[in-house]
Design a protein around this motif. Sequence first.
Motif, mmCIF file in Angstrom:
data_model
loop_
_atom_site.group_PDB
_atom_site.id
_atom_site.type_symbol
_atom_site.label_atom_id
_atom_site.label_comp_id
_atom_site.label_asym_id
_atom_site.label_seq_id
_atom_site.Cartn_x
_atom_site.Cartn_y
_atom_site.Cartn_z
ATOM 1 N N MET A 36 8.813 2.360 7.393
ATOM 2 C CA MET A 36 8.621 3.001 8.683
ATOM 3 C C MET A 36 9.944 3.151 9.426
ATOM 4 S SD MET A 36 4.950 1.553 10.053
ATOM 5 C CE MET A 36 4.958 2.699 11.444
ATOM 6 N N VAL A 37 10.820 2.165 9.312
ATOM 7 C CA VAL A 37 12.139 2.266 9.929
ATOM 8 C C VAL A 37 12.915 3.426 9.309
ATOM 9 C CG1 VAL A 37 14.393 1.146 10.104
ATOM 10 C CG2 VAL A 37 12.326 -0.116 10.699
ATOM 11 N N SER A 38 12.821 3.554 7.989
ATOM 12 C CA SER A 38 13.489 4.665 7.306
ATOM 13 C C SER A 38 12.933 6.002 7.782
ATOM 14 C CB SER A 38 13.321 4.521 5.796
ATOM 15 O OG SER A 38 13.907 5.604 5.107
ATOM 16 N N GLU A 39 11.613 6.058 7.954
ATOM 17 C CA GLU A 39 10.972 7.271 8.461
ATOM 18 C C GLU A 39 11.475 7.599 9.862
ATOM 19 O OE1 GLU A 39 6.453 8.766 9.681
ATOM 20 O OE2 GLU A 39 6.728 6.971 8.453
ATOM 21 N N PHE A 40 11.538 6.561 10.713
ATOM 22 C CA PHE A 40 12.020 6.776 12.075
ATOM 23 C C PHE A 40 13.467 7.270 12.061
ATOM 24 C CE2 PHE A 40 14.368 5.506 15.807
ATOM 25 C CZ PHE A 40 13.518 5.843 16.853
ATOM 26 N N ASN A 41 14.321 6.607 11.303
ATOM 27 C CA ASN A 41 15.736 6.990 11.271
ATOM 28 C C ASN A 41 15.909 8.423 10.787
ATOM 29 O OD1 ASN A 41 16.616 4.507 12.218
ATOM 30 N ND2 ASN A 41 17.010 3.662 10.178
ATOM 31 N N GLY A 42 15.053 8.836 9.850
ATOM 32 C CA GLY A 42 15.137 10.210 9.356
ATOM 33 C C GLY A 42 14.715 11.231 10.391
ATOM 34 N N GLN A 43 13.757 10.862 11.249
ATOM 35 C CA GLN A 43 13.257 11.782 12.271
ATOM 36 C C GLN A 43 14.142 11.823 13.506
ATOM 37 O OE1 GLN A 43 9.247 10.767 13.299
ATOM 38 N NE2 GLN A 43 8.412 11.151 11.260
ATOM 39 N N HIS A 44 14.862 10.738 13.757
ATOM 40 C CA HIS A 44 15.590 10.602 15.023
ATOM 41 C C HIS A 44 17.044 10.218 14.766
ATOM 42 C CE1 HIS A 44 11.634 10.860 16.801
ATOM 43 N NE2 HIS A 44 11.251 9.851 16.043
ATOM 44 N N MET A 101 0.833 -1.195 0.000
ATOM 45 C CA MET A 101 0.000 0.000 0.000
ATOM 46 C C MET A 101 0.870 1.247 0.000
ATOM 47 S SD MET A 101 -3.077 -0.850 2.619
ATOM 48 C CE MET A 101 -2.196 -2.190 3.379
ATOM 49 N N GLU A 102 0.416 2.269 -0.649
ATOM 50 C CA GLU A 102 1.172 3.498 -0.710
ATOM 51 C C GLU A 102 1.157 4.198 0.638
ATOM 52 O OE1 GLU A 102 -0.117 6.068 -3.760
ATOM 53 O OE2 GLU A 102 1.224 7.693 -3.194
ATOM 54 N N GLN A 103 2.323 4.665 1.037
ATOM 55 C CA GLN A 103 2.428 5.351 2.318
ATOM 56 C C GLN A 103 2.053 6.820 2.143
ATOM 57 O OE1 GLN A 103 6.289 4.943 3.964
ATOM 58 N NE2 GLN A 103 5.800 5.952 5.869
ATOM 59 N N ASN A 104 1.268 7.368 3.054
ATOM 60 C CA ASN A 104 0.841 8.757 2.982
ATOM 61 C C ASN A 104 0.826 9.315 4.388
ATOM 62 O OD1 ASN A 104 -0.532 11.197 2.786
ATOM 63 N ND2 ASN A 104 -1.779 10.488 1.063
ATOM 64 N N ASP A 155 4.365 -6.892 4.514
ATOM 65 C CA ASP A 155 4.471 -6.090 5.738
ATOM 66 C C ASP A 155 5.924 -5.780 6.066
ATOM 67 O OD1 ASP A 155 5.038 -8.732 6.365
ATOM 68 O OD2 ASP A 155 3.533 -8.902 7.946
ATOM 69 N N GLY A 156 6.859 -6.660 5.625
ATOM 70 C CA GLY A 156 8.275 -6.372 5.826
ATOM 71 C C GLY A 156 8.726 -5.163 5.033
ATOM 72 N N ASP A 157 8.242 -5.057 3.786
ATOM 73 C CA ASP A 157 8.582 -3.886 2.970
ATOM 74 C C ASP A 157 8.015 -2.618 3.602
ATOM 75 O OD1 ASP A 157 9.869 -5.475 1.098
ATOM 76 O OD2 ASP A 157 8.065 -5.737 -0.122
ATOM 77 N N TRP A 194 7.369 4.895 19.648
ATOM 78 C CA TRP A 194 7.150 5.529 18.344
ATOM 79 C C TRP A 194 6.291 4.652 17.453
ATOM 80 C CZ3 TRP A 194 7.982 4.623 13.187
ATOM 81 C CH2 TRP A 194 7.929 5.728 12.336
ATOM 82 N N PHE A 195 6.606 3.363 17.388
ATOM 83 C CA PHE A 195 5.857 2.476 16.502
ATOM 84 C C PHE A 195 4.406 2.346 16.937
ATOM 85 C CE2 PHE A 195 9.673 1.168 14.341
ATOM 86 C CZ PHE A 195 9.219 0.678 13.122
ATOM 87 N N THR A 196 4.162 2.233 18.229
ATOM 88 C CA THR A 196 2.773 2.118 18.670
ATOM 89 C C THR A 196 2.032 3.439 18.488
ATOM 90 O OG1 THR A 196 3.416 2.564 20.980
ATOM 91 C CG2 THR A 196 3.242 0.264 20.303
#
Length: 450
Positions: free
Chosen positions: A83-91, A1-4, A76-78, A354-356
Motif C-alpha cells: 500500500m505504501v508503494s501504491e501511495f508513493n506511485g500515486q503521489h 492475500m493478493e492485492q486487486n 500485514d507488514g508485507d 489516504w489510508f483510511t
Amino acid sequence: MEQNSDRHESSLAAAMSRRGFLGTLGALGGAAALAACGGTSKPGAAGGALGSGAAGTAYNGPNVTLAFWNGWTGADGDFAKKMVSEFNGQHPKIKINMNVYQWADFFQKLPAAVQSGNGPDVSVMHIDDIPTQAAQQVIVPIDSIANALKLDQSQFAKAVWDGGTYKGKRYGIPIDVHDLGMYVNQDLLDQAGVSSIPTDENSYMNALDKLKSKGIQGCWVSPFQFTGAFMFMSLLWQNGGDLYNSDTTKATWDSDAGVKSLKWLLGLISSGYSPKNVGQDADYISLKNSKNAFNWQGIWQVDDARKQKAKIVTAPLPKIGSQGGVWGNSHQFVLPRGNNDPNKQAAARFVINWFTAHEAEWAKSAKVPAETKLAQSSAFTQDLGYLKSFAQDVPNVHFPPSVAGIGDATQKLYDAFQAAILGKSSAESALHSSAKQATDILASNKKKYG
C-alpha cells in the motif's frame, strides 16, 4: 492475500459514500483530484499543533519524505508495504519511508525519538497504547482530521470510536478491528459426528463430548496471553463482568463472573477436553495438525489457516455466558509530536486520509474494516467472506478503557491467569491478588499521569 485494486475500487470502496468517494478520487489522481473537488487545505497552515487548515484533505506543497513507523511485523507488514508503494506511485510529492519494529521495540524507541526530535512523521498503534502515549505527550490531538473527514461515532462500533480518545480529545483515527474468533477443524467435527458448529454452551460441550469419545481433546486452553487470557476476557464479558469499574479506579476481574469464567476454562483441562501445560501457540498448531478442533484465536491467523491441508473454517465465538463478549483491538493512525515542518505536517495528515479512504483494501491484510457500514456491506462479505464471522462479532467487542498506563495494570491479570491455568494458584486466589495489585497500579498511575 493478493492485492486487486480494480476490484477494490469497483466494489468494496463503493460500499460506503465517503470511502467510495475518496477511493474514486484516488483512482483519478490523488491529491490533484481532491483539490479539484474542493479541497481547501493549504500546507503550513497548522503551525505546531493541529489547526483548522492542512487537515488532510489535500496536499499541494513541495516534495517531502515522511517516516512512517509501525509494528506490523507479520503478513500485514508485507501488505502495508504494497500500500505504501501504491501511495508513493500515486503521489510523487510525498515519499513514505516505512520502518517496522516489533511492538515492544516500537514503544521503547518512539518516546525517545520524539523527545530528541527524530521521531516519525506518522504512525500507527493499538487502542490500548494511545492513552499512555497521549499522556506522555508522545502523540498530539488530531480532532481536525476527524472533522475534515466528517467522521463521527455513528460510523463505528462505540468501543472502536471511543478507544481513539483521551481526556476528551481525539488522538487516533481507526482503520481496522482485529478480534478473537473461533477456528474450527471441520475434518475433526465430521470425524466425530458433530453436525454443526456450536453457538452456545450446550452445543459446545456436546461437541466436546463427541470429540472426546473419538480420542480428540477438542479445545486446548493456553496459559498465555495469546490467546488463553483473551479467552478468559471474552468469557468475563459474556458472564456480565468487566475488567474494571466504571471510573477505572478498581480492577474487577475477580468478581463472581471472573471466577466463574476462569473455573470454566480450568474445567476444560480437568475434564480432559484440553491437555495440561499447553505451550505457546500449541493450541493453534494442534488445530492445524488435526489434534484440536476449536481454537479461540485472533483474526491474524486467517491467511495461514486457509493454506492448511486440514479444512479449517471460522465462526463467531460461542456464547458461553448470557450475552455476547469478544476480546478485540484496533489499529489507529496517530501523529507523533515534534514535527515542526508545516509541509510534512500537511503531508502526514493527507497520508492518514489516504489510508483510511483505502480501508477496504487494508482489510485484505486480514482485518475487519473499522467503519461499520463497510464491515457489514455485501461487497465485504462477498470479496472477503472468510472474515465475515469476525465482522459479525464486532458489536460484541470490548476494549480496555482509555486510561494512561492501563497496560501495566492489565499485565497483572495475564500473570495471574497463567498461574491459575498451570495449577500454581487457585482461580479465586489468582484473581483476587492480581486485582488488588492492579488497583494499586491504577492509583499510582493516576498520580503519575494526572
